[in-house]
Scaffold this motif. Structure first.
Motif, PDB file in Angstrom:
ATOM      1  N   LEU A  73       0.829  -1.408  -0.003  1.00 53.22           N
ATOM      2  CA  LEU A  73       0.075   0.092  -0.057  1.00 53.22           C
ATOM      3  C   LEU A  73       0.872   1.345  -0.142  1.00 53.22           C
ATOM      4  O   LEU A  73       0.510   2.279  -0.508  1.00 53.22           O
ATOM      5  N   ASP A  74       1.988   1.183   0.566  1.00 55.39           N
ATOM      6  CA  ASP A  74       2.888   2.357   0.846  1.00 55.39           C
ATOM      7  C   ASP A  74       4.401   1.897   0.473  1.00 55.39           C
ATOM      8  O   ASP A  74       5.097   1.744   1.167  1.00 55.39           O
ATOM      9  N   PRO A  75       4.734   2.032  -0.937  1.00 54.64           N
ATOM     10  CA  PRO A  75       5.868   1.107  -1.259  1.00 54.64           C
ATOM     11  C   PRO A  75       6.984   1.848  -0.762  1.00 54.64           C
ATOM     12  O   PRO A  75       8.172   1.547  -0.660  1.00 54.64           O
ATOM     13  N   SER A  76       6.802   3.490  -0.513  1.00 53.25           N
ATOM     14  CA  SER A  76       7.944   4.189  -0.431  1.00 53.25           C
ATOM     15  C   SER A  76       8.737   3.600   0.989  1.00 53.25           C
ATOM     16  O   SER A  76       9.701   4.331   1.099  1.00 53.25           O
ATOM     17  N   THR A  77       8.027   3.257   1.882  1.00 49.48           N
ATOM     18  CA  THR A  77       8.538   2.526   3.117  1.00 49.48           C
ATOM     19  C   THR A  77       9.464   1.451   2.998  1.00 49.48           C
ATOM     20  O   THR A  77       9.872   0.816   4.307  1.00 49.48           O
ATOM     21  N   SER A  78       9.356   0.707   1.961  1.00 53.59           N
ATOM     22  CA  SER A  78      10.234  -0.429   2.042  1.00 53.59           C
ATOM     23  C   SER A  78      11.608  -0.453   2.048  1.00 53.59           C
ATOM     24  O   SER A  78      12.318   0.782   1.818  1.00 53.59           O
ATOM     25  N   THR A  79      12.141  -1.370   2.714  1.00 52.36           N
ATOM     26  CA  THR A  79      13.460  -1.505   3.033  1.00 52.36           C
ATOM     27  C   THR A  79      14.305  -2.148   2.025  1.00 52.36           C
ATOM     28  O   THR A  79      15.494  -2.136   2.214  1.00 52.36           O
ATOM     29  N   SER A  80      13.831  -2.657   1.070  1.00 53.55           N
ATOM     30  CA  SER A  80      14.426  -3.294  -0.183  1.00 53.55           C
ATOM     31  C   SER A  80      15.392  -2.210  -0.697  1.00 53.55           C
ATOM     32  O   SER A  80      15.037  -0.962  -0.738  1.00 53.55           O
ATOM     33  N   PRO A  81      16.671  -2.589  -1.029  1.00 54.98           N
ATOM     34  CA  PRO A  81      17.465  -1.612  -1.841  1.00 54.98           C
ATOM     35  C   PRO A  81      16.711  -1.016  -3.118  1.00 54.98           C
ATOM     36  O   PRO A  81      17.306  -0.085  -3.488  1.00 54.98           O
ATOM     37  N   VAL A  82      15.992  -2.008  -3.924  1.00 60.41           N
ATOM     38  CA  VAL A  82      15.291  -1.122  -4.916  1.00 60.41           C
ATOM     39  C   VAL A  82      13.880  -0.910  -4.535  1.00 60.41           C
ATOM     40  O   VAL A  82      12.776  -2.046  -5.053  1.00 60.41           O
ATOM     41  N   SER A  83      13.267  -0.240  -3.911  1.00 66.20           N
ATOM     42  CA  SER A  83      12.011   0.207  -3.461  1.00 66.20           C
ATOM     43  C   SER A  83      11.176   0.860  -4.663  1.00 66.20           C
ATOM     44  O   SER A  83      11.774   1.226  -5.802  1.00 66.20           O
ATOM     45  N   ALA A  84       9.744   0.933  -4.471  1.00 73.22           N
ATOM     46  CA  ALA A  84       9.266   1.559  -5.559  1.00 73.22           C
ATOM     47  C   ALA A  84       9.374   2.960  -5.857  1.00 73.22           C
ATOM     48  O   ALA A  84       9.028   3.642  -7.106  1.00 73.22           O
ATOM     49  N   ALA A  85       9.745   3.884  -4.885  1.00 73.01           N
ATOM     50  CA  ALA A  85      10.189   4.911  -4.921  1.00 73.01           C
ATOM     51  C   ALA A  85      11.293   5.189  -5.853  1.00 73.01           C
ATOM     52  O   ALA A  85      11.491   6.140  -6.692  1.00 73.01           O
ATOM     53  N   LEU A 125       1.764  -8.972  -8.618  1.00 74.59           N
ATOM     54  CA  LEU A 125       1.255  -7.576  -8.463  1.00 74.59           C
ATOM     55  C   LEU A 125       0.450  -7.153  -7.077  1.00 74.59           C
ATOM     56  O   LEU A 125       0.730  -6.106  -6.634  1.00 74.59           O
ATOM     57  N   ALA A 126      -0.231  -7.977  -6.797  1.00 78.89           N
ATOM     58  CA  ALA A 126      -1.333  -7.589  -5.911  1.00 78.89           C
ATOM     59  C   ALA A 126      -0.495  -7.749  -4.364  1.00 78.89           C
ATOM     60  O   ALA A 126      -0.721  -6.927  -3.628  1.00 78.89           O
ATOM     61  N   ALA A 130       6.029  -5.364  -6.933  1.00 78.99           N
ATOM     62  CA  ALA A 130       6.857  -4.366  -7.801  1.00 78.99           C
ATOM     63  C   ALA A 130       7.157  -3.384  -6.852  1.00 78.99           C
ATOM     64  O   ALA A 130       8.076  -2.398  -7.050  1.00 78.99           O
ATOM     65  N   ALA A 131       6.951  -3.426  -5.591  1.00 75.39           N
ATOM     66  CA  ALA A 131       7.699  -2.278  -4.707  1.00 75.39           C
ATOM     67  C   ALA A 131       8.829  -2.841  -4.048  1.00 75.39           C
ATOM     68  O   ALA A 131       9.545  -1.807  -3.463  1.00 75.39           O
ATOM     69  N   GLN A 132       9.117  -4.014  -4.187  1.00 82.83           N
ATOM     70  CA  GLN A 132      10.646  -4.606  -3.511  1.00 82.83           C
ATOM     71  C   GLN A 132      11.428  -5.067  -4.503  1.00 82.83           C
ATOM     72  O   GLN A 132      12.562  -5.483  -4.241  1.00 82.83           O
ATOM     73  N   ASP A 133      11.060  -5.482  -5.704  1.00 84.72           N
ATOM     74  CA  ASP A 133      11.736  -6.295  -6.674  1.00 84.72           C
ATOM     75  C   ASP A 133      11.850  -5.274  -8.072  1.00 84.72           C
ATOM     76  O   ASP A 133      10.803  -5.133  -8.603  1.00 84.72           O
ATOM     77  N   GLY A 134      13.202  -4.849  -8.365  1.00 85.18           N
ATOM     78  CA  GLY A 134      13.223  -3.964  -9.254  1.00 85.18           C
ATOM     79  C   GLY A 134      13.071  -4.338 -10.627  1.00 85.18           C
ATOM     80  O   GLY A 134      12.510  -3.687 -11.526  1.00 85.18           O
ATOM     81  N   ILE A 135      13.362  -5.662 -10.867  1.00 86.84           N
ATOM     82  CA  ILE A 135      13.149  -6.332 -12.028  1.00 86.84           C
ATOM     83  C   ILE A 135      11.725  -6.460 -12.465  1.00 86.84           C
ATOM     84  O   ILE A 135      11.100  -6.216 -13.763  1.00 86.84           O
ATOM     85  N   PHE A 136      10.882  -6.859 -11.603  1.00 89.07           N
ATOM     86  CA  PHE A 136       9.282  -7.350 -11.643  1.00 89.07           C
ATOM     87  C   PHE A 136       8.796  -5.563 -11.674  1.00 89.07           C
ATOM     88  O   PHE A 136       7.800  -5.665 -12.509  1.00 89.07           O
ATOM     89  N   GLU A 173      15.402   4.541 -15.810  1.00 90.81           N
ATOM     90  CA  GLU A 173      15.594   4.787 -14.286  1.00 90.81           C
ATOM     91  C   GLU A 173      16.040   3.725 -13.422  1.00 90.81           C
ATOM     92  O   GLU A 173      16.944   3.673 -12.610  1.00 90.81           O
ATOM     93  N   ILE A 174      15.200   2.864 -13.413  1.00 96.33           N
ATOM     94  CA  ILE A 174      15.246   1.419 -12.566  1.00 96.33           C
ATOM     95  C   ILE A 174      16.597   0.683 -12.771  1.00 96.33           C
ATOM     96  O   ILE A 174      17.153   0.500 -11.926  1.00 96.33           O
ATOM     97  N   GLU A 175      17.147   0.605 -13.963  1.00 94.17           N
ATOM     98  CA  GLU A 175      18.311   0.050 -14.499  1.00 94.17           C
ATOM     99  C   GLU A 175      19.572   0.802 -13.834  1.00 94.17           C
ATOM    100  O   GLU A 175      20.606   0.205 -13.546  1.00 94.17           O
ATOM    101  N   LEU A 176      19.188   2.083 -13.754  1.00 92.41           N
ATOM    102  CA  LEU A 176      20.452   3.060 -13.293  1.00 92.41           C
ATOM    103  C   LEU A 176      20.496   2.951 -11.882  1.00 92.41           C
ATOM    104  O   LEU A 176      21.599   2.940 -11.497  1.00 92.41           O
ATOM    105  N   GLN A 177      19.446   2.667 -11.304  1.00 89.67           N
ATOM    106  CA  GLN A 177      19.400   2.769  -9.669  1.00 89.67           C
ATOM    107  C   GLN A 177      19.664   1.275  -9.066  1.00 89.67           C
ATOM    108  O   GLN A 177      20.288   1.142  -8.220  1.00 89.67           O
ATOM    109  N   ALA A 178      19.337   0.162  -9.909  1.00 92.39           N
ATOM    110  CA  ALA A 178      19.611  -1.130  -9.613  1.00 92.39           C
ATOM    111  C   ALA A 178      20.969  -1.818  -9.950  1.00 92.39           C
ATOM    112  O   ALA A 178      21.081  -2.760  -9.455  1.00 92.39           O
TER     113      ALA A 178
END
Length: 494
Positions: A73-85, A125-126, A130-136, A173-178
């Protein structure tokens, strides 16, 4: 500095103290005027302006934060190295818009591009993956690009600011970040989607389109030779489907006179790489999305249509690589292409205005149109090659048999176009329009021929007008393009 207008003449925009859900997801200012409770952004995107999502609390992470990561619901809080933000999936559009585009892809386009398992994809998706996995996240965005490129009318009406170029930029942008993603099935799928989408929006000559297609080909070849034996059954079947869709895309590019990026080689076993004709439930019966059981692809396999499409292009591929480039060689393959669809399953056979058989559904209708129009396009291309060889051998006029076959192909094309619903034609998307244009360009040559009988030229002219009228319905930009060009584009042949 110019003075401000009087207060009564100005529209006062106030910044919402608590931004709406869509503006929070996209991280933009939420502005409302004095007369409307809906913010300016939601008005422009024509989406519902809501304040339903829980607000992020300040302070250290706790169970509330972890719950948001789990639900997405709020992907910006993800602790994953590649979050939705970081990924940019929420920056592309609000999640409801992305979700709608994904569902539209499966409902309208999947049958001609069955390279995902819908249950698995929608479950991921549900769950907020997509908020935690950059390639997805990149894969989801690439499907949005394919949906926007294929469903142009729906895109302009329902998808707001989501465009193919915005999707491409978001993935970059995702590829540059991840960092660089390793070869994987998802990586190959997203490169394929971005390539065909750019090819539709720009042209087959676009450098990024060519590069992305070549990258997908390279990745698929690597996976087939080095990784497929270690994949699970679902991934193996999806990889084989992607292999043949890439082959179709490469042959289509070659058919239009563009460089051929090799995929099929003598070392590749066509039999071993042919995907099994499985429905979604047969491919993985344990992954029905969210309890849904009524989707048209759950129990109906669309792989027979894909395999017949591959067969058509295999015949064309062989016709261009024969030992002798002769009229008899081309005529032989023209005859093979004409008979290639004789043994289709009943639901894939063209029936004109007659009712469809019980086994058919929207997906098989889309496949039927795709198969027959592709067959007509390949026949037309081979016919024009025969015509050119005839003229190069000293024949001044177009042979009568070529003229008759050309008219037959065009009339069959008109039969399909005028007995098929607009929704079914549009689901074939960007692949349909170039085929109609190529057939039209061949017909235009017939109209311009001055040494033919007046009745024959008149018939060709009427058919050309019908073809252009249908093309204009499908392509909202076609009329402008023809006005700029003065005529149909010349056919690109070998």
């Amino acid at each position: 500095m110019d003075s401000l207008p009087p207060l009564g003449e100005r529209q006062i925009h106030r910044r919402s103290r608590n931004a709406c859900d869509a503006c929070r997801s996209r991280k933009v200012r939420c502005l409302c005027d004095n007369h409307n409770s809906v913010c300016k952004t939601c008005l422009e995107l024509e989406i519902q302006c809501t304040y339903d999502k829980p607000r992020k609390r300040r302070g250290p992470q706790n169970r509330y934060v972890l719950a948001q990561i789990g639900t997405g619901l709020d992907p910006s809080t993800s602790t994953s190295p590649v979050s939705a933000a970081t990924c940019g999936s929420d920056r592309l559009a609000p999640f409801p818009v992305i979700e709608q585009m994904i569902h539209d892809w499966f409902d309208l386009i999947h049958s001609v591009c069955p390279i995902f398992h819908r249950g698995i994809f929608l479950t991921r998706l549900a769950s907020g993956e997509a908020a935690q996995d950059g390639i997805f996240a990149a894969l989801v965005i690439s499907v949005c690009a394919a949906t926007s490129a294929s469903l142009k009318r729906k895109s302009s009406k329902d998808y707001g600011i989501v465009t193919v170029q915005r999707c491409v930029d978001a993935v970059e942008e995702i590829e540059l970040q991840a960092g660089r993603f390793p070869f994987s099935l998802e990586w190959c799928q997203l490169k394929y989607h971005l390539s065909v989408s750019l090819g539709s929006e720009k042209s087959l000559d676009d450098a990024d389109c060519f590069r992305l297609l070549a990258e997908s080909v390279t990745g698929v070849k690597y996976l087939v030779y080095y990784r497929m034996q270690d994949m699970d059954t679902v991934s193996q079947q999806l990889l084989k489907r992607l292999y043949w869709l890439l082959f179709v895309a490469l042959c289509t590019s070659d058919l239009h006179g563009r460089p051929y990026v090799g995929l099929l080689t003598p070392e590749d076993s066509i039999i071993a790489l042919t995907p099994l004709e499985l429905s979604e439930d047969e491919l993985d019966p344990t992954r029905s999305p969210l309890g849904e059981i009524d989707w048209h692809g759950n129990t109906k396999s669309y792989i027979p249509g894909l395999n017949y499409l591959s067969k058509l292009f295999l015949l064309w591929h062989k016709s261009q690589r024969g030992a002798e480039n002769s009229i008899s060689h081309l005529q032989h393959h023209l005859n093979l292409v004409q008979r290639a669809l004789d043994y289709l399953p009943p639901e894939l056979k063209w029936r004109g205005g007659l009712s469809r058989p019980p086994q058919s559904n929207f997906g098989t209708d889309v496949q039927t149109v795709n198969l027959y129009i592709t067959q007509l396009h390949i026949r037309s291309n081979l016919l024009e090659q025969i015509n050119r060889l005839s003229k190069s051998s000293g024949m001044r006029q177009t042979p009568p048999e070529v003229i008759n076959e050309r008219q037959s192909i065009v009339e069959d094309m008109l039969e399909i176009l005028y007995h098929t619903s607009q929704e079914t034609l549009e689901a074939n998307g960007h692949s349909l329009i170039p085929k109609i244009r190529d057939l039209g360009s061949a017909l235009l040559d017939e109209v311009r021929t001055s040494d033919r009988e007046q009745a024959m030229r008149s018939k060709a002219s009427v058919n050309l007008e019908k073809l252009l009228a249908k093309l204009e319905d499908l392509d909202i930009h076609s009329q402008l393009q023809y006005l700029e060009m003065g005529s149909l584009p010349e056919i690109h042949g070998r």
